[in-house]
Motif scaffolding. Sequence first.
Motif, mmCIF file in Angstrom:
data_model
loop_
_atom_site.group_PDB
_atom_site.id
_atom_site.type_symbol
_atom_site.label_atom_id
_atom_site.label_comp_id
_atom_site.label_asym_id
_atom_site.label_seq_id
_atom_site.Cartn_x
_atom_site.Cartn_y
_atom_site.Cartn_z
ATOM 1 N N GLU A 184 0.862 -1.183 0.000
ATOM 2 C CA GLU A 184 0.000 0.000 0.000
ATOM 3 C C GLU A 184 0.894 1.228 0.000
ATOM 4 O O GLU A 184 1.486 1.590 1.022
ATOM 5 C CB GLU A 184 -0.910 -0.016 1.233
ATOM 6 C CG GLU A 184 -1.691 1.246 1.458
ATOM 7 C CD GLU A 184 -2.465 1.736 0.239
ATOM 8 O OE1 GLU A 184 -2.283 2.903 -0.140
ATOM 9 O OE2 GLU A 184 -3.233 0.941 -0.336
ATOM 10 N N ARG A 185 1.034 1.875 -1.137
ATOM 11 C CA ARG A 185 1.969 2.987 -1.288
ATOM 12 C C ARG A 185 1.601 4.198 -0.458
ATOM 13 O O ARG A 185 2.417 5.057 -0.214
ATOM 14 C CB ARG A 185 2.061 3.376 -2.758
ATOM 15 C CG ARG A 185 2.730 2.305 -3.574
ATOM 16 C CD ARG A 185 2.824 2.706 -5.018
ATOM 17 N NE ARG A 185 3.512 1.664 -5.755
ATOM 18 C CZ ARG A 185 4.169 1.887 -6.865
ATOM 19 N NH1 ARG A 185 4.228 3.086 -7.382
ATOM 20 N NH2 ARG A 185 4.770 0.908 -7.475
ATOM 21 N N ARG A 186 0.361 4.306 -0.033
ATOM 22 C CA ARG A 186 -0.068 5.467 0.737
ATOM 23 C C ARG A 186 0.113 5.295 2.239
ATOM 24 O O ARG A 186 -0.181 6.198 3.005
ATOM 25 C CB ARG A 186 -1.532 5.786 0.431
ATOM 26 C CG ARG A 186 -1.728 6.262 -0.983
ATOM 27 C CD ARG A 186 -3.137 6.798 -1.184
ATOM 28 N NE ARG A 186 -3.238 7.482 -2.450
ATOM 29 C CZ ARG A 186 -2.992 8.774 -2.622
ATOM 30 N NH1 ARG A 186 -2.641 9.531 -1.615
ATOM 31 N NH2 ARG A 186 -3.112 9.327 -3.812
ATOM 32 N N ARG A 187 0.623 4.146 2.678
ATOM 33 C CA ARG A 187 0.718 3.894 4.120
ATOM 34 C C ARG A 187 2.141 3.526 4.501
ATOM 35 O O ARG A 187 2.699 2.564 3.991
ATOM 36 C CB ARG A 187 -0.236 2.760 4.508
ATOM 37 C CG ARG A 187 -0.271 2.478 5.993
ATOM 38 C CD ARG A 187 -1.279 1.388 6.332
ATOM 39 N NE ARG A 187 -1.024 0.136 5.637
ATOM 40 C CZ ARG A 187 -0.137 -0.770 6.040
ATOM 41 N NH1 ARG A 187 0.580 -0.578 7.118
ATOM 42 N NH2 ARG A 187 0.025 -1.883 5.357
ATOM 43 N N ARG A 211 4.718 -0.021 2.480
ATOM 44 C CA ARG A 211 5.421 0.181 1.211
ATOM 45 C C ARG A 211 6.618 -0.744 1.049
ATOM 46 O O ARG A 211 7.369 -0.607 0.096
ATOM 47 C CB ARG A 211 5.860 1.634 1.102
ATOM 48 C CG ARG A 211 4.692 2.604 1.045
ATOM 49 C CD ARG A 211 5.142 4.022 0.777
ATOM 50 N NE ARG A 211 5.640 4.732 1.915
ATOM 51 C CZ ARG A 211 4.968 5.677 2.564
ATOM 52 N NH1 ARG A 211 3.758 6.011 2.177
ATOM 53 N NH2 ARG A 211 5.506 6.299 3.578
ATOM 54 N N GLY A 212 6.834 -1.634 1.966
ATOM 55 C CA GLY A 212 7.979 -2.525 1.850
ATOM 56 C C GLY A 212 9.155 -2.012 2.660
ATOM 57 O O GLY A 212 9.053 -1.061 3.428
ATOM 58 N N ASP A 228 1.319 7.633 -8.842
ATOM 59 C CA ASP A 228 0.942 6.301 -8.374
ATOM 60 C C ASP A 228 0.577 6.293 -6.891
ATOM 61 O O ASP A 228 0.274 5.249 -6.329
ATOM 62 C CB ASP A 228 2.075 5.297 -8.621
ATOM 63 C CG ASP A 228 2.217 4.937 -10.087
ATOM 64 O OD1 ASP A 228 1.238 5.116 -10.843
ATOM 65 O OD2 ASP A 228 3.293 4.464 -10.474
ATOM 66 N N GLY A 229 0.645 7.451 -6.236
ATOM 67 C CA GLY A 229 0.304 7.538 -4.818
ATOM 68 C C GLY A 229 1.469 7.298 -3.881
ATOM 69 O O GLY A 229 1.311 7.324 -2.665
ATOM 70 N N MET A 230 2.676 7.085 -4.415
ATOM 71 C CA MET A 230 3.854 6.836 -3.581
ATOM 72 C C MET A 230 4.294 8.134 -2.914
ATOM 73 O O MET A 230 4.435 9.165 -3.575
ATOM 74 C CB MET A 230 4.991 6.292 -4.448
ATOM 75 C CG MET A 230 6.232 5.952 -3.688
ATOM 76 S SD MET A 230 5.976 4.528 -2.624
ATOM 77 C CE MET A 230 7.574 4.442 -1.856
#
Length: 135
Positions: A69-72, A76-77, A124-126
């Motif tokens: 989930e790029r927004r959290r 994001r890894g 992309d929301g990153m």
Amino acid sequence: MPFTLGFNHVATLTAEIDRLVGFYKDVFGAEVTFEMAERPDHPHMIILDLGGGAALNVFEVPGETIIGERRRQGGRGAIDHYALAVDSLAALESVRDRLVKAGADIGEIQRLGSEWSLFFRDPDGMELEVCCKAE
């Protein structure tokens, strides 16, 4: 003294390579230095020169294969975000204005230790960051 010279590149995944590459070209003046068409063993890739010897390697993959989930933060890894550098507060303010013009979701310029910082989200929301040394 470190043996390394800093970062060479950061690699990112996107489902819409033209949109993401266009964003970095429009907002940051990034330049395409290499493009590789999709092959059976490798996705479509574009390398962008971000200046100062740093590059962004963009890989186009199906959206459903991008995990997380790029927004959290924490979703994001292992690598949460990266920051681009500019040379002054005036340049950072110019980037802020360009991000606004591009319709990006941005925060406020803030002082973090010895640097000025601006967080933003790419198409992309990153969540990413732009920084400069405080003068």
